[in-house]
Design an enzyme around this catalytic site. Sequence first.
Site, short mmCIF file in Angstrom:
data_model
loop_
_atom_site.label_atom_id
_atom_site.label_comp_id
_atom_site.label_asym_id
_atom_site.label_seq_id
_atom_site.Cartn_x
_atom_site.Cartn_y
_atom_site.Cartn_z
N HIS A 196 9.57 -37.55 56.15
CA HIS A 196 8.85 -36.29 56.00
C HIS A 196 8.86 -35.54 57.32
O HIS A 196 9.21 -36.09 58.36
CB HIS A 196 7.37 -36.54 55.66
CG HIS A 196 7.10 -37.40 54.48
ND1 HIS A 196 6.66 -36.89 53.28
CD2 HIS A 196 7.16 -38.75 54.32
CE1 HIS A 196 6.46 -37.89 52.42
NE2 HIS A 196 6.75 -39.02 53.04
N GLU B 54 6.50 -39.83 58.89
CA GLU B 54 6.36 -38.40 59.20
C GLU B 54 6.91 -38.12 60.59
O GLU B 54 6.55 -38.79 61.56
CB GLU B 54 4.89 -37.97 59.15
CG GLU B 54 4.24 -38.09 57.79
CD GLU B 54 4.42 -36.85 56.93
OE1 GLU B 54 5.13 -35.91 57.36
OE2 GLU B 54 3.83 -36.82 55.84
N HIS C 169 11.47 -36.28 51.71
CA HIS C 169 10.48 -35.85 50.74
C HIS C 169 11.09 -34.87 49.74
O HIS C 169 10.78 -34.88 48.55
CB HIS C 169 9.30 -35.22 51.48
CG HIS C 169 8.01 -35.26 50.73
ND1 HIS C 169 6.86 -34.70 51.21
CD2 HIS C 169 7.67 -35.79 49.52
CE1 HIS C 169 5.88 -34.89 50.34
NE2 HIS C 169 6.35 -35.53 49.31
#
Length: 196
Positions: free
Chosen positions: A42, A124, A160
């Site tokens: 992500h 992330e 994602h």
Amino acid sequence: MARRSERQPLWSGGWYRPARHAASPNFGPRPAGAEIDLIVVHSISLPPGQYGGTGVHDLFTNQLDWDAHPYYGQIRGLQVSSHFFVTRQGALWQYVDCDQRAWHAGPSHYRGRGACNDDSVGIELEGLEGHGFEAAQYAALRTLCTALAQRYPIRYLAGHEHIAPGRKHDPGAGFDWHALRSAFAGTGILLPPGTH
């Protein structure tokens, strides 16, 4: 210098020792029999496009001041997490035990299965979808993915955008999939079709 046999193991349960740890309350148990075979990449920055602050950390630990920035009103009350967060400088944070289910994917479907939170690890990267990422982030990501693949039966890497197409667009066109593809050539780990 310590010999290999004297080195501390990389993992303590589902916690990756080289990462900095800050436990998020936003997680739950994985379903019985879940096979952790997917890594989801992500991108995030809070406020969007601003780097180096504590916004992401505060969001994942439910400490974000919703009134600190106008954008936060759009996500007020959101409870999310990711297993890992990589800063622009390549610093690695872990928020959820990898044996547990972090809340990073949302409604999703990939490799013939839905509910990707159930059997994936979320990472992330500090950044903005469509923008580029730093060499230090790719280095940290490669090292982390290698460690994950040594501990779990990882078979897939995806963004994602690939597990929630149309709904999510991160990490986006600025992410260099080749940087991962070359690192995992010959391992059998599959990257999204069409990524270079």
